[in-house]
Design an enzyme around this catalytic site. Structure first.
Site, short mmCIF file in Angstrom:
data_model
loop_
_atom_site.label_atom_id
_atom_site.label_comp_id
_atom_site.label_asym_id
_atom_site.label_seq_id
_atom_site.Cartn_x
_atom_site.Cartn_y
_atom_site.Cartn_z
N ASN A 140 0.93 -1.20 -0.24
CA ASN A 140 0.06 -0.05 0.05
C ASN A 140 0.87 1.21 0.00
OD1 ASN A 140 -1.88 2.01 0.49
ND2 ASN A 140 -2.27 1.39 2.78
N TRP A 141 0.86 1.91 -1.17
CA TRP A 141 1.91 3.00 -1.23
C TRP A 141 1.26 4.33 -0.76
CZ3 TRP A 141 4.11 2.96 -7.12
CH2 TRP A 141 4.93 1.66 -7.14
N LYS A 142 0.26 4.28 -0.15
CA LYS A 142 -0.82 5.18 0.41
C LYS A 142 -0.39 6.74 -0.58
CE LYS A 142 -0.07 3.23 4.95
NZ LYS A 142 0.42 3.21 6.26
N HIS B 163 -9.06 1.19 5.77
CA HIS B 163 -7.91 1.01 6.22
C HIS B 163 -7.99 2.36 7.51
CE1 HIS B 163 -3.67 2.57 6.87
NE2 HIS B 163 -3.30 1.25 6.21
N GLU C 74 -6.45 4.66 8.46
CA GLU C 74 -6.38 6.00 8.12
C GLU C 74 -7.27 6.68 7.49
OE1 GLU C 74 -2.31 5.56 5.93
OE2 GLU C 74 -1.52 4.91 7.90
N GLU D 276 -4.90 -5.12 11.22
CA GLU D 276 -3.62 -4.17 11.36
C GLU D 276 -3.99 -3.41 12.66
OE1 GLU D 276 -2.05 -2.76 7.43
OE2 GLU D 276 -3.88 -1.58 7.69
N GLY E 130 3.00 1.85 11.04
CA GLY E 130 4.17 2.95 10.88
C GLY E 130 4.92 3.41 12.14
N SER F 92 3.96 -2.29 10.36
CA SER F 92 5.19 -2.42 10.56
C SER F 92 5.83 -3.80 10.05
CB SER F 92 5.85 -2.03 11.87
OG SER F 92 5.45 -0.94 12.25
P1 PGA Z 1 3.31 0.07 7.68
O1 PGA Z 1 1.62 0.45 7.18
O2 PGA Z 1 3.63 -1.21 6.94
O3 PGA Z 1 3.86 1.48 7.19
O4 PGA Z 1 3.12 -0.05 9.15
C1 PGA Z 1 0.82 -0.65 7.01
C2 PGA Z 1 -0.53 -0.34 6.46
O5 PGA Z 1 -0.77 0.91 7.00
O6 PGA Z 1 -1.26 -1.14 5.91
#
Ligand code: PGA
Length: 249
Positions: free
Chosen positions: A8-10, A92, A94, A162, A168, A208
């Site tokens: 996931n490049w966000k 997600h 976010e 998650e 992150g 992570s």
């Molecule tokens: P991360 O993000 O690997 O940077 O912790 C995971 C995610 O948000 O899917």
């Protein structure tokens, strides 16, 4: 079950980032793993051209509940499908946090994605850290109850567990806790859907994941893949995670 490794490049990457995808395509001409990259929407068409008819797939990071309409700034599942996308992430943390998306919206998005013939990855995770798995599962159960549609083919829907505190941050649950949570989610799926279909859902771990911890996480019982943020941006690190999924040392 074939493992699913999703990057996931966000909101990261302008055109130059596509070089990382080109490297992945060259590195994995015949992967034994399902590999999906979810780039920002602006790069999706170019990314689809790069993977062409090869095995690496492209997905969206979110979709709207409607197929089209007056929704400035949104993109629909139908649009992702039309562009050549195969997957979409919904719910997600976010999106849940930054866009106030509740689980009912996430469920409507899942239905929209399935209708558009996309495979959907539904994210769930607890915010509280350092609580026993059984307590954290109380939160996860509510999220699963409300975010996953009642009628679904297990092959078309994956769950990404998650923990929000692990995203992150460089922190991850212990392998034992990941195993406990994933087996608890598997049991939930068996109870809610037909028992014999519980094993057909892929349950991914996210938060992570990096080249160092990927093999241990991917070798954990009931972990059918990983959802990777930061470590998916560079082909060097993401390819190590794919290799861990393929059992290449
Ligand atoms: P991360 O993000 O690997 O940077 O912790 C995971 C995610 O948000 O899917």
């Amino acid at each position: 079950m074939v493992k699913l490794v999703v990057g996931n490049w966000k909101m990261n990457g302008v055109s130059a980032q596509l070089a990382e995808l080109e490297k992945l395509v060259a590195l994995f001409p015949r992967p034994q793993t399902d590999i999906v990259i979810c780039p920002p929407a602006t790069l999706m068409m170019a990314a689809i051209k790069i993977v062409d008819v090869g095995p690496i797939m492209i997905g969206g990071q979110d979709c709207h509940v409607e197929p089209s309409g007056a929704h400035t700034g949104d993109i629909s599942a139908l649009m992702i499908k039309d562009a050549g996308g195969k997957f979409v992430i919904v719910g997600h943390s976010e999106r849940r946090e930054n866009h106030n998306e509740d689980s009912h919206t996430v469920c409507a998005k899942s239905i929209a994605a399935l209708k558009a013939n996309l495979k959907v990855i539904v994210c769930v995770g607890e915010t509280s850290h350092n609580v026993p798995v059984e307590n954290a599962f109380a939160d996860i159960k509510t999220l699963l109850d409300q975010s996953i549609p009642d009628r679904v083919m297990p092959q078309n829907l994956s769950i990404a567990y998650e923990p929000v505190w692990a995203i992150g941050t460089g922190k991850t649950p212990t392998i034992e806790d990941i195993a406990k949570m994933h087996s608890r989610i598997r049991r939930y799926l068996g109870e809610r859907f037909r028992t014999d279909t519980a094993n057909l859902f892929r349950i991914l771990y996210g938060g992570s994941v990096n080249p160092k911890n990927a093999a241990a996480i991917l070798n954990t019982r009931d972990v059918d893949g990983v959802l990777v943020g930061g470590a998916s941006l560079k082909s060097d690190t993401f390819s190590e995670i794919i290799k861990a999924a393929e059992g290449i040392h």
